[in-house]
Write a protein that holds these residues in place. Structure first.
Motif, short mmCIF file in Angstrom:
data_model
loop_
_atom_site.label_atom_id
_atom_site.label_comp_id
_atom_site.label_asym_id
_atom_site.label_seq_id
_atom_site.Cartn_x
_atom_site.Cartn_y
_atom_site.Cartn_z
N GLY A 48 0.82 -1.20 0.00
CA GLY A 48 0.00 0.00 0.00
C GLY A 48 0.85 1.25 0.00
N ALA A 49 1.89 1.26 0.85
CA ALA A 49 2.70 2.47 0.97
C ALA A 49 3.46 2.76 -0.32
CB ALA A 49 3.66 2.31 2.15
N PHE A 50 4.22 1.77 -0.82
CA PHE A 50 5.02 2.02 -2.02
C PHE A 50 4.14 2.18 -3.25
CE2 PHE A 50 8.65 0.29 0.40
CZ PHE A 50 9.56 1.28 0.13
N GLY A 51 3.06 1.37 -3.32
CA GLY A 51 2.18 1.43 -4.48
C GLY A 51 1.52 2.79 -4.61
N SER A 52 0.97 3.29 -3.49
CA SER A 52 0.27 4.58 -3.60
C SER A 52 1.27 5.70 -3.79
CB SER A 52 -0.61 4.82 -2.38
OG SER A 52 0.11 4.62 -1.21
N LEU A 53 2.48 5.54 -3.23
CA LEU A 53 3.52 6.55 -3.49
C LEU A 53 3.80 6.65 -4.99
CD1 LEU A 53 6.60 7.10 -1.34
CD2 LEU A 53 6.88 7.10 -3.77
N ALA A 56 -2.11 6.84 3.68
CA ALA A 56 -2.31 7.17 5.08
C ALA A 56 -2.66 5.91 5.88
CB ALA A 56 -3.41 8.21 5.21
N VAL A 57 -3.55 5.08 5.33
CA VAL A 57 -3.93 3.86 6.04
C VAL A 57 -2.71 2.96 6.23
CG1 VAL A 57 -5.23 1.71 5.80
CG2 VAL A 57 -6.35 3.89 5.38
N SER A 58 -1.88 2.83 5.17
CA SER A 58 -0.69 1.99 5.28
C SER A 58 0.25 2.53 6.34
CB SER A 58 0.03 1.92 3.95
OG SER A 58 -0.84 1.52 2.94
N LEU A 59 0.44 3.85 6.37
CA LEU A 59 1.35 4.43 7.34
C LEU A 59 0.81 4.24 8.75
CD1 LEU A 59 2.42 7.70 5.52
CD2 LEU A 59 3.82 5.73 6.02
N ALA A 87 2.60 2.21 11.67
CA ALA A 87 2.83 2.77 12.99
C ALA A 87 2.19 1.91 14.07
CB ALA A 87 2.27 4.19 13.05
N GLY A 88 1.26 1.03 13.69
CA GLY A 88 0.65 0.15 14.67
C GLY A 88 -0.50 0.78 15.41
N LEU A 89 -1.25 1.68 14.76
CA LEU A 89 -2.41 2.27 15.43
C LEU A 89 -3.60 1.32 15.38
CD1 LEU A 89 -0.62 4.77 15.33
CD2 LEU A 89 -2.70 6.11 15.01
N PRO A 90 -4.45 1.36 16.40
CA PRO A 90 -5.58 0.44 16.48
C PRO A 90 -6.49 0.57 15.26
CG PRO A 90 -5.29 1.55 18.56
CD PRO A 90 -4.33 2.18 17.61
N LEU A 91 -7.30 -0.46 15.04
CA LEU A 91 -8.22 -0.58 13.90
C LEU A 91 -7.48 -0.83 12.59
CD1 LEU A 91 -10.98 2.10 14.52
CD2 LEU A 91 -10.86 -0.29 15.23
N THR A 92 -6.17 -1.11 12.64
CA THR A 92 -5.46 -1.50 11.43
C THR A 92 -4.84 -2.88 11.64
OG1 THR A 92 -3.40 -0.55 12.16
CG2 THR A 92 -4.84 0.87 10.85
N MET A 93 -4.48 -3.50 10.51
CA MET A 93 -3.88 -4.83 10.57
C MET A 93 -2.53 -4.78 11.28
SD MET A 93 -3.64 -7.32 7.36
CE MET A 93 -3.29 -9.06 7.55
N GLY A 94 -1.80 -3.68 11.11
CA GLY A 94 -0.50 -3.56 11.76
C GLY A 94 -0.61 -3.64 13.26
N GLY A 137 -6.29 -1.25 0.76
CA GLY A 137 -6.86 -0.43 1.82
C GLY A 137 -7.93 -1.18 2.59
N ALA A 138 -8.83 -1.84 1.85
CA ALA A 138 -9.93 -2.53 2.51
C ALA A 138 -9.42 -3.67 3.37
CB ALA A 138 -10.90 -3.06 1.46
N LEU A 139 -8.44 -4.42 2.87
CA LEU A 139 -7.94 -5.57 3.64
C LEU A 139 -7.25 -5.10 4.91
CD1 LEU A 139 -6.61 -8.06 0.96
CD2 LEU A 139 -8.44 -8.40 2.60
N ILE A 140 -6.46 -4.01 4.81
CA ILE A 140 -5.75 -3.54 6.01
C ILE A 140 -6.76 -3.17 7.09
CG2 ILE A 140 -4.31 -1.71 6.95
CD1 ILE A 140 -2.77 -1.65 4.38
N VAL A 141 -7.83 -2.47 6.70
CA VAL A 141 -8.80 -2.03 7.70
C VAL A 141 -9.65 -3.21 8.17
CG1 VAL A 141 -10.75 -0.52 8.10
CG2 VAL A 141 -8.82 0.28 6.76
N LEU A 142 -10.12 -4.01 7.20
CA LEU A 142 -11.02 -5.11 7.53
C LEU A 142 -10.34 -6.11 8.47
CD1 LEU A 142 -13.87 -5.74 6.53
CD2 LEU A 142 -12.87 -7.49 5.08
N LEU A 143 -9.11 -6.52 8.12
CA LEU A 143 -8.42 -7.49 8.96
C LEU A 143 -7.94 -6.84 10.25
CD1 LEU A 143 -6.51 -9.49 6.24
CD2 LEU A 143 -8.33 -10.29 7.70
N GLY A 144 -7.91 -5.50 10.29
CA GLY A 144 -7.58 -4.84 11.54
C GLY A 144 -8.77 -4.83 12.48
#
Lengths: 177, 470, 104
Positions: free
Chosen positions: B335-340, B371-374, B378-385, B452-459
């Motif tokens: 997500g990060a490199f692709g959207s960049l 933004a979602v990837s970052l 960073a490991g903020l809640p509601l994300t897969m990270g 984007g959807a997978l990062i949020v959904l799996l988070g």
């Protein structure tokens, strides 16, 4: 010491001397020529260790094809003069020290006996044996290497062609100029 | 079921790569949509077969292994290749880089990664690794008219070739010590002997770990990573950061699983030090970076540290944390490199922080995925990270490494500051370049939406996937 | 008997260390590639000797495959070196500094 032993130490000494000269040489052409010598000695050593087909490959591919490729590049880039500045001692310090330490450890291991003290008996694997091993046991490796060579070919062709001016304007550079 | 079916995914990728090359030779200028669609079709077919194959022991004369873990990592690799291509296709055709080489080399690289992830002996291990690294050398230099792209390829090539040399010599030493090229049995007998007889074997294992460490960019072998990621075209950097890392990581996991318990006891401190060093070496320099691609490079080094943490906990906690975090890592970095890449103008990839100012308003969709990837990195809640880090930290503490978990949390907090600077620029900066960059095109929107959807959904609902992995 | 197995391994290790030192210490890109070739050659020597030691063909087969690896690696490497020289006009690894940490 048998005649095999004498041959081994003579070839080993030749390889070490030629490689040292190649690695520290200030001229690229000299380095390549020393290395051809080292690869010839390796080929003979392969023969001594019972791999005649690999000995031939070593001389044809390493000493022949690869080194000629190097020579071509050296000539193409006009790097046949001695390198300015040459070899600085400081840069050799770290790798030299680490090599010495690992070498000391290796020597201690070799001369402390154990499995590495096993004497090697002369034996010969015929080209047929090697072919059988390659194409019945390791056929998947042969297939992968064929793709490796294809990729190398595609990659070298791609990198070797100069990009056309205005390629960024949306034209495909895939076709030959 | 015949063993030959286990070679089918690899054979499909071979066919796909050859087809891409043949298409380029027959139609001098094939439509980008045709190339992209064909490549995705081959990747999807390989993925479907990987999904359908039943787990088995070593197959094809002990060449390949195929169990649940291999299947998962192979699917990740195929997914990473597919998403990278979706991100890359329009990026490349806008810049005149979308030749048949791009698609063929990505497919061949994927083939090498699948082989490495499933290697059951050292020959396939070495050759698979070489195959995808060779493709990546050329892919990084894809923008061959640009000096930075070539220099990045060179800076990946020099340490990469040295690492390959170390790895191959290591394999030679292991074979010298044990007389076997089989991964599991040679490692078992290396560890079983006393040091005097199997010294070469231990030295070989060390050299192999060194080579693997280089490929994974573990500290102190990570110094090539920032330069290479900065110079590589962004979608290629995405593939390099995700596919190649995951493949090498899968192989490392096999090595660790093949080690007998006492050898693992001896190696654990080494991995402890490596992961602590990698976490710190990735997190601390990120804080002072003013270039976003370098920042992402350091962050991917730090992510390797978290993956090593999960690896340390693997014998105690099982495979779920290693697999979940690897999946999270792939999605975040893609997500990060692709959207960049999508946000970048044709004249060159966006890099300096100022260039991102205000893009949140002018280019809402790519900026939102960035933004979602970052946030996830960073490991903020509601994300897969967040879920991934949580699972890893719990596993690490349970495995008895609380200090390491502490270092990991510290690193996450420090790095979060760096990511927030980029987010600040994206949404609160004043736009400097109006209307830069091109519309991403439908393929890239698909990729953006999926990631984007997978990062949020799996988070938010990680339960089903975690349950599946256990 | 030829020689003890350990002596061949020691010779291979020496060659390998020389190649590794060459890649680390030399600045010229062609010399760096030569170092890599020396490392791969040393691996071949160790494999052939081990093949004799264990009386199995696996080591020799891997050596043959590594010949292919060395050839393809050097092809791509030299093509890359040529392209880099075309773009930057130098074969010196230390002069490739378009990508670096920001000065501050």
């Amino acid at each position: 010491m048998s005649v095999y032993g004498v041959l081994f130490y003579a070839l080993g000494g030749l390889m070490l001397a030629a490689t040292t000269l190649a690695v520290t040489s200030r001229s690229l052409v000299h380095a390549v020529v020393y290395l051809v010598n080292a690869f010839f000695a390796t080929g003979l050593l392969f023969y001594l260790l019972g791999a005649p087909l690999l000995a031939a490959f070593e001389i044809i591919i390493y000493a022949g094809a690869i080194m000629v490729l190097f020579l071509f590049i050296v000539m193409l880039t006009r790097q046949d003069k001695p390198l300015a500045g040459g070899v600085s001692l400081m840069r050799w310090l770290l790798p030299g020290l680490t090599s010495l330490v690992s070498l000391a450890a290796g020597t201690a291991l070799v001369f402390s006996g154990g499995a590495t003290g096993v004497p090697l008996a002369p034996a010969m694997a015929s080209p047929r044996d090697l072919g059988r091993a390659l194409f019945s046991r390791w056929w998947l490796g042969v297939e992968i290497v064929s793709f490796l060579l294809l990729v190398a070919l595609v990659g070298a062709l791609y990198l070797g062609r100069a990009p056309r001016e205005g390629a960024a304007a949306g034209k495909s550079p895939g076709d030959a100029p | 079921m015949s063993d030959w079916f286990y070679l089918l995914p690899q054979a499909i990728l071979c066919a796909g790569g050859l087809a891409a090359l043949g298409l380029g030779a027959v139609l001098l200028r094939p439509a980008p949509g045709l190339q992209l669609g064909g490549a995705l079709l081959f990747l999807a077919a390989a993925g479907a077969i990987v999904l359908a194959l039943p787990a088995a022991g070593p197959v094809l004369d002990d060449m390949l292994a195929f169990d649940g873990i291999v299947r998962f990592y192979q699917l990740l690799i195929l997914g990473s290749a597919g998403l990278s291509l979706l991100f890359a296709s329009r990026y490349a055709s806008l810049r005149g880089l979308a030749g048949d080489e791009l698609y063929a080399l990505v497919l061949f690289a994927t083939l090498g990664m699948l082989l490495l992830a499933g290697a059951a002996n050292w020959v396939i291990f070495v050759l698979g690794l070489e195959l995808f690294t060779l493709c990546l050398y050329v892919l990084i230099a894809l923008d061959r008219g640009r000096r930075t792209s070539l220099e990045a390829a060179l800076k990946y090539f020099v340490p990469g070739a040295a690492a390959a040399g170390c790895l191959i010599f290591g394999v030679a030493l292991i074979y010298a010590a044990t007389g076997s090229l089989d991964l599991a049995s040679s490692l078992a007998s290396t560890a079983a002997g006393d040091v005097a007889s199997f010294g070469p074997g231990l030295a070989g294992l060390a050299l192999i770990l060194l080579g693997v460490g280089f490929k994974l960019a573990l500290a102190p072998f990570h110094l090539w990573a920032p330069d290479v990621y900065q110079g590589a075209p962004a979608p290629v950097a995405a593939f390099l950061a995700t596919g190649s890392k995951v493949a090498v990581y899968a192989a490392l996991l096999r090595l660790v699983a093949a080690l007998p318990a006492d050898a693992w006891q001896a190696l654990a401190p080494v991995f402890w030090l490596l992961s602590a060093a990698t976490l710190l070496a990735g997190s601390l320099p990120a804080l002072t970076q003013t270039r976003v691609k370098r920042l992402l490079a350091y962050s991917s080094v730090a992510q390797m540290g978290y993956l090593l943490l999960a690896l340390l906990a693997y014998p105690a906690a099982g495979p779920a944390p290693v697999m979940f975090y690897a999946a999270a890592y792939v999605l975040m970095d893609l997500g990060a490199f692709g959207s960049l890449g999508l946000l970048s103008p044709v004249s060159g990839d966006l890099d300096a922080l100022e260039g991102f100012a205000g893009l949140g308003r002018t280019r809402p969709w790519p900026a939102a995925v960035l933004a979602v990837s970052l946030l996830s990195l960073a490991g903020l809640p509601l994300t897969m990270g967040f879920v991934g880090k949580f699972v890893v930290f719990v596993a690490v503490v349970r495995a008895g490494y609380p200090v390491l978990a502490g270092i990991g949390i510290l690193g996450a907090v420090v790095a979060a500051g760096a990511y927030l600077r980029v987010l600040g620029a994206l949404y609160f900066g004043r736009p400097v370049h109006a209307g830069q960059g091109q519309p991403p095109g439908p393929a890239a929107y698909v990729a953006l939406g999926l990631v984007g959807a997978l990062i949020v959904l799996l988070g938010i609902v990680p339960g089903p996937l975690l349950g599946l992995l256990r | 008997m030829i020689v003890p197995f350990g002596h061949v391994l020691l010779l291979a290790a020496l060659l390998f260390l020389m190649g590794l030192s060459c890649t680390i210490a030399r600045r010229n890109l062609v010399m760096i590639l030569i170092g890599v070739e020396i490392m791969l050659n040393a691996s071949g020597l160790a494999l052939v000797a081990s093949s004799l030691r264990w009386m199995s063909m696996d080591g020799q087969a891997l050596t043959a495959l590594i010949l292919g690896v060395a050839a393809s690696e050097v092809t791509v490497g030299l093509a890359l070196v040529m392209a880099v020289r075309r773009a930057s006009g130098s074969l010196d690894a230390d002069r490739q500094t378009a990508l670096k940490e920001d000065d501050r």
